[in-house]
Scaffold this motif. Structure first.
Motif, PDB file in Angstrom:
ATOM      1  N   LEU A   3      36.143  37.669  51.307  1.00 37.33           N
ATOM      2  CA  LEU A   3      37.230  37.875  50.360  1.00 37.33           C
ATOM      3  C   LEU A   3      37.365  36.679  49.413  1.00 37.33           C
ATOM      4  CD1 LEU A   3      39.949  39.476  52.661  1.00 37.33           C
ATOM      5  CD2 LEU A   3      38.811  40.560  50.693  1.00 37.33           C
ATOM      6  N   MET A   4      37.270  35.456  49.970  1.00 42.21           N
ATOM      7  CA  MET A   4      37.343  34.255  49.136  1.00 42.21           C
ATOM      8  C   MET A   4      36.267  34.280  48.060  1.00 42.21           C
ATOM      9  SD  MET A   4      37.878  31.242  51.973  1.00 42.21           S
ATOM     10  CE  MET A   4      37.939  29.821  50.880  1.00 42.21           C
ATOM     11  N   GLY A   5      35.043  34.627  48.506  1.00 39.68           N
ATOM     12  CA  GLY A   5      33.920  34.648  47.572  1.00 39.68           C
ATOM     13  C   GLY A   5      34.125  35.692  46.482  1.00 39.68           C
ATOM     14  N   VAL A   6      34.545  36.897  46.901  1.00 41.58           N
ATOM     15  CA  VAL A   6      34.727  37.979  45.923  1.00 41.58           C
ATOM     16  C   VAL A   6      35.792  37.600  44.911  1.00 41.58           C
ATOM     17  CG1 VAL A   6      35.574  40.348  45.663  1.00 41.58           C
ATOM     18  CG2 VAL A   6      33.914  39.803  47.463  1.00 41.58           C
ATOM     19  N   LEU A   7      36.912  37.075  45.388  1.00 39.86           N
ATOM     20  CA  LEU A   7      38.012  36.722  44.479  1.00 39.86           C
ATOM     21  C   LEU A   7      37.585  35.630  43.504  1.00 39.86           C
ATOM     22  CD1 LEU A   7      41.080  36.663  46.920  1.00 39.86           C
ATOM     23  CD2 LEU A   7      40.627  38.325  45.107  1.00 39.86           C
ATOM     24  N   PHE A   8      36.938  34.601  44.025  1.00 41.93           N
ATOM     25  CA  PHE A   8      36.580  33.452  43.202  1.00 41.93           C
ATOM     26  C   PHE A   8      35.510  33.819  42.187  1.00 41.93           C
ATOM     27  CE2 PHE A   8      34.161  29.343  42.794  1.00 41.93           C
ATOM     28  CZ  PHE A   8      35.123  28.671  42.073  1.00 41.93           C
ATOM     29  N   LEU A   9      34.402  34.379  42.717  1.00 40.26           N
ATOM     30  CA  LEU A   9      33.286  34.728  41.852  1.00 40.26           C
ATOM     31  C   LEU A   9      33.686  35.843  40.900  1.00 40.26           C
ATOM     32  CD1 LEU A   9      30.500  33.599  41.642  1.00 40.26           C
ATOM     33  CD2 LEU A   9      29.690  35.302  43.278  1.00 40.26           C
ATOM     34  N   GLY A  10      34.422  36.827  41.403  1.00 34.24           N
ATOM     35  CA  GLY A  10      34.841  37.969  40.589  1.00 34.24           C
ATOM     36  C   GLY A  10      35.719  37.519  39.435  1.00 34.24           C
ATOM     37  N   SER A  11      36.728  36.695  39.717  1.00 30.26           N
ATOM     38  CA  SER A  11      37.646  36.320  38.647  1.00 30.26           C
ATOM     39  C   SER A  11      36.948  35.423  37.629  1.00 30.26           C
ATOM     40  CB  SER A  11      38.889  35.636  39.228  1.00 30.26           C
ATOM     41  OG  SER A  11      38.509  34.516  39.992  1.00 30.26           O
ATOM     42  N   ILE A  12      36.113  34.500  38.092  1.00 32.48           N
ATOM     43  CA  ILE A  12      35.412  33.644  37.131  1.00 32.48           C
ATOM     44  C   ILE A  12      34.398  34.453  36.341  1.00 32.48           C
ATOM     45  CG2 ILE A  12      33.745  31.737  36.929  1.00 32.48           C
ATOM     46  CD1 ILE A  12      35.435  30.084  38.513  1.00 32.48           C
ATOM     47  N   GLY A  13      33.701  35.385  37.041  1.00 32.54           N
ATOM     48  CA  GLY A  13      32.725  36.224  36.355  1.00 32.54           C
ATOM     49  C   GLY A  13      33.370  37.030  35.232  1.00 32.54           C
ATOM     50  N   LEU A  14      34.500  37.675  35.526  1.00 31.52           N
ATOM     51  CA  LEU A  14      35.181  38.479  34.510  1.00 31.52           C
ATOM     52  C   LEU A  14      35.673  37.612  33.365  1.00 31.52           C
ATOM     53  CD1 LEU A  14      37.264  41.139  36.470  1.00 31.52           C
ATOM     54  CD2 LEU A  14      35.260  41.487  35.021  1.00 31.52           C
ATOM     55  N   THR A  15      36.180  36.413  33.700  1.00 30.54           N
ATOM     56  CA  THR A  15      36.657  35.504  32.654  1.00 30.54           C
ATOM     57  C   THR A  15      35.540  35.231  31.657  1.00 30.54           C
ATOM     58  OG1 THR A  15      38.100  34.481  34.288  1.00 30.54           O
ATOM     59  CG2 THR A  15      37.775  33.286  32.223  1.00 30.54           C
ATOM     60  N   GLN A  16      34.341  34.983  32.222  1.00 28.73           N
ATOM     61  CA  GLN A  16      33.228  34.668  31.318  1.00 28.73           C
ATOM     62  C   GLN A  16      32.756  35.918  30.559  1.00 28.73           C
ATOM     63  OE1 GLN A  16      30.143  32.213  32.874  1.00 28.73           O
ATOM     64  NE2 GLN A  16      28.720  32.695  31.222  1.00 28.73           N
ATOM     65  N   LEU A  17      32.639  37.031  31.292  1.00 30.84           N
ATOM     66  CA  LEU A  17      32.106  38.233  30.642  1.00 30.84           C
ATOM     67  C   LEU A  17      33.042  38.766  29.564  1.00 30.84           C
ATOM     68  CD1 LEU A  17      30.561  39.999  33.768  1.00 30.84           C
ATOM     69  CD2 LEU A  17      29.329  38.981  31.835  1.00 30.84           C
ATOM     70  N   LEU A  18      34.347  38.518  29.736  1.00 30.28           N
ATOM     71  CA  LEU A  18      35.298  38.971  28.722  1.00 30.28           C
ATOM     72  C   LEU A  18      35.645  37.854  27.742  1.00 30.28           C
ATOM     73  CD1 LEU A  18      37.634  41.003  31.103  1.00 30.28           C
ATOM     74  CD2 LEU A  18      36.027  41.944  29.412  1.00 30.28           C
ATOM     75  N   ALA A  19      35.008  36.660  27.957  1.00 26.99           N
ATOM     76  CA  ALA A  19      35.227  35.510  27.069  1.00 26.99           C
ATOM     77  C   ALA A  19      36.720  35.229  26.887  1.00 26.99           C
ATOM     78  CB  ALA A  19      34.552  35.720  25.716  1.00 26.99           C
ATOM     79  N   VAL A  20      37.423  35.132  28.038  1.00 26.44           N
ATOM     80  CA  VAL A  20      38.875  34.910  27.985  1.00 26.44           C
ATOM     81  C   VAL A  20      39.168  33.430  27.739  1.00 26.44           C
ATOM     82  CG1 VAL A  20      41.009  35.011  29.319  1.00 26.44           C
ATOM     83  CG2 VAL A  20      39.316  36.842  29.505  1.00 26.44           C
ATOM     84  N   VAL A  21      40.102  33.151  26.855  1.00 26.55           N
ATOM     85  CA  VAL A  21      40.558  31.780  26.594  1.00 26.55           C
ATOM     86  C   VAL A  21      42.084  31.787  26.653  1.00 26.55           C
ATOM     87  CG1 VAL A  21      40.656  29.923  24.899  1.00 26.55           C
ATOM     88  CG2 VAL A  21      38.562  31.279  25.151  1.00 26.55           C
ATOM     89  N   PRO A  22      42.710  30.865  27.442  1.00 25.00           N
ATOM     90  CA  PRO A  22      44.175  30.909  27.599  1.00 25.00           C
ATOM     91  C   PRO A  22      44.927  30.270  26.420  1.00 25.00           C
ATOM     92  CG  PRO A  22      43.278  29.123  28.886  1.00 25.00           C
ATOM     93  CD  PRO A  22      42.100  29.781  28.218  1.00 25.00           C
ATOM     94  N   ASN A  23      46.177  30.668  26.254  1.00 28.13           N
ATOM     95  CA  ASN A  23      47.090  29.953  25.350  1.00 28.13           C
ATOM     96  C   ASN A  23      47.418  28.590  25.969  1.00 28.13           C
ATOM     97  OD1 ASN A  23      47.271  32.367  23.932  1.00 28.13           O
ATOM     98  ND2 ASN A  23      48.979  33.066  25.234  1.00 28.13           N
TER      99      ASN A  23
END
Lengths: 612, 612
Positions: free
Chosen positions: B258-278
């Motif tokens: 679960l730790m791996g899925v959450l960590f890798l999943g959230s970082i992966g999506l951040t990169q694939l969607l090119a998210v940048v925070p305010n």
């Protein structure tokens, strides 16, 4: 260690026989008693200016008439106190005069006002001193609270070491201040005579509001702080050389004249030269700058203003602890306030004043103008009560010319009384209400303290109680033990030395440990019974106290068992943090537990010291 | 009164027999032990982003490779701990494993690292939780320190009342968090599959510095905080249902996945969607907002993040007091830490943790990013020591397949050890130095405490000392008196009951008062001699102590006179402020005064209670 540090800071202790009663000549007496009064121009002028400037140039033109009214009031009060000085050669402080003539309660009212007054004198003088020096060095202004506290700390320390307000060193700032200001006023007068007066209309100040009676009364209410400190000589008559009253009276007149000249002179010049200050500068600084420029002469004036204000703050450090000690001796304040400290000063009173002043300075952000509304109420309340007291004094002791004297003090009482009402009404919202709330609280406190001491004395008096014991009674002893160890051997031995009836008690926090202790115990002290108490809630104290009650009931011999506490003491202070303070807990529980029986439970500490 | 208030806040005391050992099934165990581990994405993602964004778009492209490296490390550590779980079914905390296999000193090193780790987990989780909720409500951001402290206070109070981390209520936030995040990750993946990946180059972030190896290592060092909490299950094996090790091992594997899925999943999506925070928004919040908009779904995610972080902070409140109690039982920390409080919790440990966490939050201004460099060092030090301990364990107990097992833990030790060095070097200046300074200080403290207890035990042991007193010895008694009053009658009577040799002593603070007291005295107790001591320096204690020494010398009977202290106790607590605490001063002076003689001076308190 602690003693060593204390002596390093405050100096080595002095023996009681070194209390000295120095007698002052007039020059020295003026320097001793006048700083508070003379330094009042450090804030009173500022208040007159701040009050009138609201009405612009039209308002400021009223400065001199305002100053004349206040100076007249000053003269009335000075003459009133001149009579007090002659009537009370042993020192006629407001508290003493009011208490003697009007009774205990008005006396306490006066005392409460005076205590607050001393606090505020210290706070106002310090912040006004900082304002004076910040006018010269504006970069100090943002640090005014910190710097005021620093000077406060220095004054506190000097007083704890036993600084004498009568010392020669204290004369320098006072006479420097007088010399500097009187020269400046003379120089200013000559300029006005040569160049002719200027007018505020030239500076064309905008008026924020019209010049109303309300505004005038408002200004008068705070301008009256020019009178603060005028009563100091009447407290200090015994310090003068004989003929005490005559010398004190003459000094009072000189001081009042100097106050008037300084106040009226500085305000007069300000108006005649149409001086207006920069922001964050005092009006006194602006006047000085106008006359002397920005050079050395200006700096000397500002520095001497700050110095005399510091000395004025210092006079509170003489007055407050002395009054607190008198009130403590009369039973209205805690007894500790009359203890003479190592250096023959009332150290507790000094510390109390220092803390109170510090709190005031911080709470009001080091702003003199915010403190002034609180200040004036207390001062004029004490003035009024003292003058009324004098009127009653003359009515009772009808000596030579008593009618004139009573009338004089009556006029004084009326003038200060009216002023008090003006101040109270005009400044109520701005801060006077704090004093109106505080004084009843102080009076309530005085009464609570007084009643307690009375009650305690009554309960402690022997009365008809027979002091002598007819025959020694046998004593029963209980020893709580935490197991078998070296720390309790002495306790058990001592218990057996004083009693034939010794019981040891072990409170079992973890079920099963008790039997283990019993085995050890019976090998060592087969003749001392060991009781094991269960403790379902893991408390040691509660089951032990219950046990004590239980066996007292069983014996039913009208006595309470004494408790012998084995207490082992670690070698270093931090090591006590590593142990459950069980002996201490049991002791406090026993000491403060109230019983209906007359005789209380005796607690016997048998310490055992560890070596490392 | 105090007891009543205490019970109101923490609840009524519980009896010892209510200690319960609940056994957990896997669902409940996962909720109990995983919050710290799972919630790590609340700050680890942020650290990866903040590290790489310095190199702009070029840096952020490295997010997924970085996450892959960290996830691999996570897998290695999880497998290592899987072996620990099986080798130590009685609970293999780092302290226990290190101490058993590597010796006391490495064990303490590990304990020091863990204690600091618990503190930082609480502080980091609380501040990261505030960051999560402030991303949704930016107006909360300026109040983050106050709000963190408020939540801290609530958690402390709940724990003092005896909140069970194993309670059902604690399961809700954990499974809510898992459900919410896994759904979001699934939804995000579907979007990427449909729309195709975006690129950071489109957002065209400016690079502040080039993408260097240094920058990558720097990011890795703080990104490793994703691993925190992974060791929790190895501490808690005894809480599982049998077969304990098997169930614990399976739960550990699920948690790690679960730790791996959450960590890798959230970082992966951040990169694939090119998210940048305010500004002032977390990267996790930005990802959520990108996927779910600003509506209810977004708020649920942020709230569940904050909740699980609060639960993670709460796990420190279970772990820290328990470890502190174990260390106290081993003699390395003050004994008070192993006392079970009224509610069967280690209340002192809870308070210590609460204060420490509060200090951390305030000192670092509630900023998670500033705390992280301190956090990672302690965690990886404990990981490394525990893994090395496991290697030694396998080398000693060569069971089935010990070579593979030793190699596995060896790889774990190597990986975490290298990471530790990377973190230490890269984050030294930013805060890791604090830990490098703090750990030796803690070790020094452990040793000082241990040595004191050893030394005290030695000195308190009876050894060959005869416990029995051969015959009672007569006791001499001295009674300090403050005059003749009711408060000392019982004391004199008691003194005469236990001794034939009683002397009363009056210390004369004001010369001349002594003779007055003597007259009263001799009328009441003609048979008890009264000694009057002068006190030139106005101290009561010093002349009294000198007198005691003098008469002990005169009698020269190898004994010390006991001191009977008449102590009258006022009826209300505030009344004691009105009295000089002379009895208390004398008692402390006597109790702590060290003598070379074996036997210490006995102090006998005879209280007299005033009624009003």
């Amino acid at each position: 260690m602690w003693d060593w540090l204390k002596h390093l800071i405050t100096g080595a202790p002095l023996p009681t026989k070194q209390i000295a009663h120095k007698q002052l000549n007039k020059i020295r007496a003026l320097a001793t008693f006048s700083p508070d009064a003379l330094s009042s121009i450090g804030y009173a002028n500022q208040e007159v200016y701040l009050g009138l400037v609201a009405a612009g140039s039209i308002g400021l033109v009223q400065s001199v008439p305002m100053a004349l009214v206040i100076t007249m009031l000053m003269a009335i009060v000075a003459i009133s106190y001149y009579q007090t000085v002659h009537a009370y050669p042993s020192g006629g402080g407001s508290y003493a005069v009011t208490k003697e003539n009007l009774g205990a309660f008005p006396g306490l009212l006066s005392a409460a006002a005076l205590l607050i007054d001393y606090l505020l004198t210290a706070a106002v003088s310090l912040t006004a001193g900082l304002a004076a020096i910040s006018s010269a060095f504006p970069q100090l202004w943002p640090h005014r609270v910190g710097l005021s506290l620093l000077i406060l700390a220095a004054i506190t320390l000097l007083n704890l070491r036993g600084l004498r307000e009568t010392g020669s060193a204290m004369m320098i700032p006072v006479y420097l201040f007088l010399l500097a200001f009187l020269s400046m006023l003379a120089y200013g007068t000559s300029i006005v005579l040569i160049d002719g007066p200027a007018s505020f209309s030239a500076t064309a100040l905008p008026a924020a509001q019209p010049l109303t009676l309300f505004l005038m009364l408002h200004t008068f209410a705070t301008g009256c702080t020019a009178l603060t400190g005028i009563e100091a000589i009447s407290n200090g008559v015994p310090a003068f050389r004989p003929p005490k009253s005559k010398n004190a009276g003459q000094t009072l007149i000189v001081m009042a004249i100097l106050m008037g000249v300084l106040f009226l002179g500085s305000i007069g010049l300000t108006q005649l030269l149409a001086v207006v200050p920069n922001p964050q500068e005092t009006i006194l600084s602006a006047l000085t700058r106008r006359l002397l420029g920005n050079g050395t002469a200006y700096l000397i004036i500002q520095a001497s203003t700050m110095l005399i204000l510091a000395v004025a703050a210092n006079t509170s450090f003489a007055g407050f602890p002395r009054l607190a000690a008198i009130l403590a001796a009369d039973g209205y304040l805690p007894r500790q306030l009359k203890n003479l400290g190592d250096r023959l000063v009332f150290a507790n009173g000094i510390l109390l004043l220092a803390v109170g002043t510090g709190v005031l300075i911080v709470s009001f952000g080091g702003d003199t103008h915010a403190l002034i509304p609180l200040f004036a109420v207390g001062v004029f309340l004490a003035f009024t009560l003292s003058q009324i007291g004098m009127v009653v004094h003359w009515l009772r002791n009808r000596g030579k010319g008593w009618r004139l004297k009573a009338t004089t003090n009556g006029v004084g009482a009326l003038a200060t009384g009216v002023t008090l009402i003006v101040i109270g009404v005009n400044k109520f919202v701005e801060g006077a209400w704090i004093i109106v709330v505080l004084i009843p609280m102080l009076l309530f406190g005085f009464c609570k303290v007084y009643n307690h001491y009375q009650e305690a004395d009554k309960q402690l008096s022997l009365g008809e109680l027979p002091g002598q014991l007819t025959e020694p009674f046998p004593t029963r002893v209980v020893v709580p033990v935490a197991g078998v160890n070296r720390g309790m051997v002495d306790a058990i031995n001592y218990a057996r030395a004083i009693s034939k009836n010794v019981t040891a008690v072990y409170v079992e926090l973890e079920p099963g440990t008790g039997e283990h202790v019993r085995r050890d115990w019976e090998r060592r002290w087969p003749d001392v019974p060991l009781v094991i108490l269960p403790s379902p809630y893991r408390s040691i104290v509660a089951p032990f106290l219950e046990f004590l009650d239980r066996i007292d009931e069983q014996y039913n011999d009208g006595q309470l068992a004494a408790v012998v506490l084995p207490e082992w003491i670690p070698a270093k202070w931090w090591q006590s943090l590593l142990h459950n303070q069980t002996a201490r807990l049991i002791r406090s529980a026993l000491l403060y537990r109230r019983r209906d029986l007359g005789f209380q439970r005796v607690i016997i500490d048998v310490p055992y010291h560890l070596r490392r």
